[in-house]
Design a protein around this motif. Sequence first.
Motif, PDB file in Angstrom:
ATOM      1  N   GLU A  42     -14.630   0.837 -18.815  1.00  0.00           N
ATOM      2  CA  GLU A  42     -13.756   1.751 -18.091  1.00  0.00           C
ATOM      3  C   GLU A  42     -14.360   2.120 -16.748  1.00  0.00           C
ATOM      4  O   GLU A  42     -15.415   2.736 -16.701  1.00  0.00           O
ATOM      5  CB  GLU A  42     -13.611   3.031 -18.915  1.00  0.00           C
ATOM      6  N   LEU A  43     -13.688   1.758 -15.674  1.00  0.00           N
ATOM      7  CA  LEU A  43     -14.106   2.219 -14.346  1.00  0.00           C
ATOM      8  C   LEU A  43     -13.345   3.524 -14.078  1.00  0.00           C
ATOM      9  O   LEU A  43     -12.959   4.213 -15.017  1.00  0.00           O
ATOM     10  CB  LEU A  43     -13.840   1.141 -13.289  1.00  0.00           C
ATOM     11  N   THR A  44     -13.093   3.850 -12.830  1.00  0.00           N
ATOM     12  CA  THR A  44     -12.434   5.123 -12.528  1.00  0.00           C
ATOM     13  C   THR A  44     -10.927   5.043 -12.794  1.00  0.00           C
ATOM     14  O   THR A  44     -10.234   4.227 -12.189  1.00  0.00           O
ATOM     15  CB  THR A  44     -12.713   5.505 -11.067  1.00  0.00           C
ATOM     16  N   ASP A  45     -10.467   5.874 -13.705  1.00  0.00           N
ATOM     17  CA  ASP A  45      -9.037   5.914 -14.014  1.00  0.00           C
ATOM     18  C   ASP A  45      -8.709   7.164 -14.815  1.00  0.00           C
ATOM     19  O   ASP A  45      -9.535   8.069 -14.909  1.00  0.00           O
ATOM     20  CB  ASP A  45      -8.605   4.635 -14.756  1.00  0.00           C
ATOM     21  N   CYS A  46      -7.507   7.217 -15.408  1.00  0.00           N
ATOM     22  CA  CYS A  46      -7.088   8.413 -16.134  1.00  0.00           C
ATOM     23  C   CYS A  46      -7.458   8.308 -17.606  1.00  0.00           C
ATOM     24  O   CYS A  46      -7.188   9.223 -18.374  1.00  0.00           O
ATOM     25  CB  CYS A  46      -5.582   8.604 -16.009  1.00  0.00           C
ATOM     26  N   GLY A  47      -8.031   7.195 -18.027  1.00  0.00           N
ATOM     27  CA  GLY A  47      -8.375   6.996 -19.431  1.00  0.00           C
ATOM     28  C   GLY A  47      -7.245   6.398 -20.252  1.00  0.00           C
ATOM     29  O   GLY A  47      -7.428   6.035 -21.411  1.00  0.00           O
ATOM     30  N   GLY A  48      -6.070   6.277 -19.655  1.00  0.00           N
ATOM     31  CA  GLY A  48      -4.890   5.861 -20.415  1.00  0.00           C
ATOM     32  C   GLY A  48      -4.942   4.425 -20.923  1.00  0.00           C
ATOM     33  O   GLY A  48      -4.441   4.126 -22.005  1.00  0.00           O
ATOM     34  N   ASP A  58     -13.981   3.772  -1.246  1.00  0.00           N
ATOM     35  CA  ASP A  58     -12.522   3.774  -1.199  1.00  0.00           C
ATOM     36  C   ASP A  58     -12.023   2.972  -2.391  1.00  0.00           C
ATOM     37  O   ASP A  58     -12.498   1.864  -2.637  1.00  0.00           O
ATOM     38  CB  ASP A  58     -12.034   3.123   0.105  1.00  0.00           C
ATOM     39  N   SER A  59     -11.064   3.519  -3.140  1.00  0.00           N
ATOM     40  CA  SER A  59     -10.606   2.862  -4.371  1.00  0.00           C
ATOM     41  C   SER A  59      -9.932   1.525  -4.084  1.00  0.00           C
ATOM     42  O   SER A  59      -9.054   1.443  -3.223  1.00  0.00           O
ATOM     43  CB  SER A  59      -9.626   3.769  -5.120  1.00  0.00           C
ATOM     44  N   THR A  60     -10.335   0.507  -4.822  1.00  0.00           N
ATOM     45  CA  THR A  60      -9.724  -0.816  -4.694  1.00  0.00           C
ATOM     46  C   THR A  60      -9.543  -1.411  -6.087  1.00  0.00           C
ATOM     47  O   THR A  60     -10.286  -1.073  -7.013  1.00  0.00           O
ATOM     48  CB  THR A  60     -10.635  -1.769  -3.889  1.00  0.00           C
ATOM     49  N   GLY A  98     -15.327   8.310 -10.586  1.00  0.00           N
ATOM     50  CA  GLY A  98     -15.098   8.416  -9.144  1.00  0.00           C
ATOM     51  C   GLY A  98     -14.014   9.415  -8.789  1.00  0.00           C
ATOM     52  O   GLY A  98     -13.131   9.692  -9.595  1.00  0.00           O
ATOM     53  N   PRO A  99     -14.061   9.952  -7.560  1.00  0.00           N
ATOM     54  CA  PRO A  99     -13.017  10.889  -7.135  1.00  0.00           C
ATOM     55  C   PRO A  99     -11.729  10.133  -6.824  1.00  0.00           C
ATOM     56  O   PRO A  99     -11.772   9.015  -6.309  1.00  0.00           O
ATOM     57  CB  PRO A  99     -13.600  11.519  -5.870  1.00  0.00           C
ATOM     58  N   ARG A 100     -10.586  10.752  -7.151  1.00  0.00           N
ATOM     59  CA  ARG A 100      -9.311  10.062  -6.928  1.00  0.00           C
ATOM     60  C   ARG A 100      -8.417  10.816  -5.946  1.00  0.00           C
ATOM     61  O   ARG A 100      -7.333  10.373  -5.644  1.00  0.00           O
ATOM     62  CB  ARG A 100      -8.616   9.801  -8.270  1.00  0.00           C
ATOM     63  N   PHE A 101      -8.859  11.956  -5.457  1.00  0.00           N
ATOM     64  CA  PHE A 101      -8.208  12.674  -4.350  1.00  0.00           C
ATOM     65  C   PHE A 101      -6.723  12.961  -4.570  1.00  0.00           C
ATOM     66  O   PHE A 101      -5.895  12.665  -3.705  1.00  0.00           O
ATOM     67  CB  PHE A 101      -8.404  11.884  -3.045  1.00  0.00           C
ATOM     68  N   GLN A 121      -4.729   6.124  -6.778  1.00  0.00           N
ATOM     69  CA  GLN A 121      -5.915   6.519  -5.998  1.00  0.00           C
ATOM     70  C   GLN A 121      -6.151   5.589  -4.812  1.00  0.00           C
ATOM     71  O   GLN A 121      -6.727   5.998  -3.805  1.00  0.00           O
ATOM     72  CB  GLN A 121      -7.169   6.633  -6.884  1.00  0.00           C
ATOM     73  N   ALA A 122      -5.695   4.331  -4.931  1.00  0.00           N
ATOM     74  CA  ALA A 122      -5.885   3.398  -3.821  1.00  0.00           C
ATOM     75  C   ALA A 122      -4.886   3.651  -2.702  1.00  0.00           C
ATOM     76  O   ALA A 122      -5.050   3.176  -1.589  1.00  0.00           O
ATOM     77  CB  ALA A 122      -5.772   1.961  -4.314  1.00  0.00           C
ATOM     78  N   SER A 123      -3.822   4.415  -2.999  1.00  0.00           N
ATOM     79  CA  SER A 123      -2.811   4.671  -1.966  1.00  0.00           C
ATOM     80  C   SER A 123      -3.193   5.824  -1.049  1.00  0.00           C
ATOM     81  O   SER A 123      -2.527   6.079  -0.065  1.00  0.00           O
ATOM     82  CB  SER A 123      -1.444   4.936  -2.609  1.00  0.00           C
TER      83      SER A 123
END
Lengths: 246, 416
Positions: free
Chosen positions: A9-15, A118-120, B37-40, A92-94
């Motif tokens: 799991e990287l950065t996300d909502c856990g869903g 920056d989220s990618t 990570g932060p998601r802003f 988050q990438a938007s």
Amino acid sequence: MMLKLGVFELTDCGGCALNILFLYERLFDLLEFYEIKEFHMASSFREHDTLDVAIVTGSVSTQRDLNLLHYARNHSNYLIALGTCATHGDVQASVEGKIREKLERVYGTRANPMKALDSTPIVQHVAVDYALPGCPYDKDELYQVLMNLAKGVEPPTKDYPVCVECKLNEYECVLVKREIPCLGPITLGGCNAACIKSHLGCIGCRGPLPKEANPASEFEILKELGYDEEYIRRKFKTFARGELRW
Amino acid sequence: MVSIEIEAFTRVEGNGGAEIIIENGEVKDVRVKIFEGPRFFELLTLGRHYWDVPDLEARICAICYLSHSVASVLGIERALGVEVPEEIMLLRELGLLGELIESHALHLYLLVAPDLFGYADAIRMASRHGEVVKEGLTIKAFGNYIREVIGGREIHGINVKPGGFGRYPTIEELERMERQSEALLKLARRAVGIFADQEYLGAKAEHYVAVNGYLYGDKLIADDEGGFDYFEHIEEKTLPYSFAKQSRYKGEVFMVGALPRVMLKHEALTPMAKHLYEEYKEKLSQGYASLNNLAQAIELVYALERTKEIAQNLLDRGIKGENVPVEPREGEGIGYVEAPRGVLVHHYRIDEKGNIAYSNIITPTAFNHAMMELSLYEEAKKRYGSSDEVTFLQKLEETVRAFDPCISCSVHVVRL
């Protein structure tokens, strides 16, 4: 031979990790073929050697995410990018702007001791063997993909818009009949038109339909319905920033 | 100076760990590190039309997406001066109950129970205690059914909207909720006994904070204070080693979640849950953080009883299914919701076109961050030098787990 499976799991909502647990009894069916070697949301058990299948969820939003992604890629034979964060970057990438500007606006400092990026989407960093989008993805689809892999069959991918599922369910077209902004025509199907079932417009959470999407035409339709350009632009970019051109 | 690392918490949602700092053979300090990570999200919603905002905010967290949708909708409606009829509020409450059932069942049966039975996870535990795992999954699936009906999908449905709902539940769906909540009560009641036996872990909070209604409201309450707004008594600060901020209530460490709710709002509990509260009152008032698990088990009973009450009520009166019209205007509003793991705040300012001009979101895990550190500190201090390393780390992880932390949520504690 049991296949070795890891969930990272990287950065996300856990869903996307949670949705695997939502398979309930069918998760136990999968465990006839797979041995879970890493899945930190569900288990304290970890055994790090090579994996047959690695599932990676979330976006790359920190240096740690990137390191973990490379670890998963280097230690697996087959890597699945699971969910829209992994395949398109998701919400988050938007968020526009450079990381230090964003940190300053939100945390009040340009310092970045935790090495945020920056989220990618992960597809931007490593080669993936299978990409399954959706926010969240359809859990039945993941079940099928894992079953196919267990049998040595390359899983098929979907290539039709949400509109097809709307028609199959005989839902009324909310875009034409009720003039609600619906991204169904340009969004990859596979969600069984969940939002239109709620009598609301598709918000595009599975990302754009590959190849055939016609965002320019959707843009014109929404403009004619009276929605302003900035509103439409932000709606288009919500889950897959930069991928739709019009 | 040496330090012991808990590299990554397992059986919790999201990415976090801890560092225990030892000096002169004593535990000196503990730091809970959040490296998700932060998601802003506050930047994400800035300038967006209010109608689309609850769907975006839901993406903060999958385990409590409906709490985010409902808090967002309540904040937006207050900003726009919209009042909805009781039917809509009951349906929203039903959604929150479904989420509480899903989330508590996940936490208790799949994440905490393996500690009590001595396994690395629920899958391994199922080989010997299959019935417990199965009961947990059945309860969890029911919670998800409610989330699907009210929220529009198990995860990240968009059915909860300012002014009402996209789609209203059918008679059959409400009848199923009424029937199943009754049937599952027996299982939930049995779970209370399992979690009542857990040993005491962690610290005692100096204060409890909760929302004034059981699952939603318009003010906060505390053990020493009636209705107030979050900015009146709660202060936040940033940390160099974490993407989450820390909060203090009147300058002191406080706790939100099931234990504070049950202690502050036991008057509002349903009959069987109230009876259980009375039975375990003495134990609960010991105040240790690990008692949050027992409080969650009692709340599982509450949520099932309350689900039945609401389903019956709605079936008796019939569903009208009428949304309230919402017109954009300039305004400011705060939505307060009890997410399964505690107080959740969504605060918005909206401009005359209906676009978001300001937003602030504070999540339960952010509120609990300082209390989690204090609990780890006290538990580490008590055990350092007397427990072997495996037990030491195991007990520290159990202490963190008792807060049912949702780390994805905690990194959105930001103010613009």
